[in-house]
Scaffold this motif. Sequence first.
Motif, mmCIF file in Angstrom:
data_model
loop_
_atom_site.group_PDB
_atom_site.id
_atom_site.type_symbol
_atom_site.label_atom_id
_atom_site.label_comp_id
_atom_site.label_asym_id
_atom_site.label_seq_id
_atom_site.Cartn_x
_atom_site.Cartn_y
_atom_site.Cartn_z
ATOM 1 N N ARG A 82 5.239 3.192 8.621
ATOM 2 C CA ARG A 82 4.673 2.065 7.869
ATOM 3 C C ARG A 82 3.597 2.528 6.907
ATOM 4 N NH1 ARG A 82 3.932 -2.621 12.445
ATOM 5 N NH2 ARG A 82 6.148 -2.883 12.878
ATOM 6 N N LEU A 83 2.730 3.415 7.387
ATOM 7 C CA LEU A 83 1.649 3.921 6.548
ATOM 8 C C LEU A 83 2.212 4.640 5.328
ATOM 9 C CD1 LEU A 83 -1.377 4.439 6.115
ATOM 10 C CD2 LEU A 83 -1.120 6.494 7.504
ATOM 11 N N GLN A 86 3.745 2.168 2.974
ATOM 12 C CA GLN A 86 2.732 1.440 2.212
ATOM 13 C C GLN A 86 2.182 2.308 1.089
ATOM 14 O OE1 GLN A 86 -0.118 0.295 5.178
ATOM 15 N NE2 GLN A 86 1.034 -1.508 5.807
ATOM 16 N N ARG A 87 1.968 3.578 1.384
ATOM 17 C CA ARG A 87 1.469 4.491 0.348
ATOM 18 C C ARG A 87 2.486 4.619 -0.780
ATOM 19 N NH1 ARG A 87 -0.986 9.391 4.038
ATOM 20 N NH2 ARG A 87 -2.794 8.267 4.795
ATOM 21 N N ALA A 89 4.780 2.467 -1.615
ATOM 22 C CA ALA A 89 4.829 1.196 -2.338
ATOM 23 C C ALA A 89 3.627 1.072 -3.278
ATOM 24 C CB ALA A 89 4.845 0.026 -1.346
ATOM 25 N N LYS A 90 2.455 1.514 -2.812
ATOM 26 C CA LYS A 90 1.257 1.448 -3.657
ATOM 27 C C LYS A 90 1.410 2.349 -4.879
ATOM 28 C CE LYS A 90 -3.729 2.074 -3.626
ATOM 29 N NZ LYS A 90 -4.884 2.554 -2.897
#
Length: 107
Positions: A82-83, A86-87, A89-90
Motif C-alpha cells: 500500500r505504501l 501510494q508513493r 500514485a503520488k
Amino acid sequence: MVKEIGSGVNDNRPKFLALLADPSVGRIVIEHKDRGTRFGFRYIETLLHTYGREIEVVNQADTSTEDLLADLTSIVYSFCARLYGQRRAKRTTERLVQELEAEHAVD
C-alpha cells in the motif's frame, strides 16, 4: 474444480468469491487457511457451516507460532504494498500536474 492463486489478504478474488456465493458448492478445499483469508477464517467457516457447507484446509499450520508469523509477514507485506502504491500514485499525480502546467504555460 476451480484453481486460483492469491493471497488471503486480497479480498478481491473473483473465483474464490464466486465459490463462496454459489450455494450449490458444498465443500471448498483450500491448501492453507491463509489462502482463503488471512483474518476472519472462523467467520467464513461458521457462515458456511450455517448453510450446510464447509471449507476444508489441506495443510494445517504445525504450530500457532507458524500462524502468527505468517500473519505478521502478510500484514507487513500488505502495508508495504500500500505504501509503495501510494508513493507511485503520488509520483504519477505530480507528473500529470507538471505536464498540465507545462501545457497551460505554452498556451
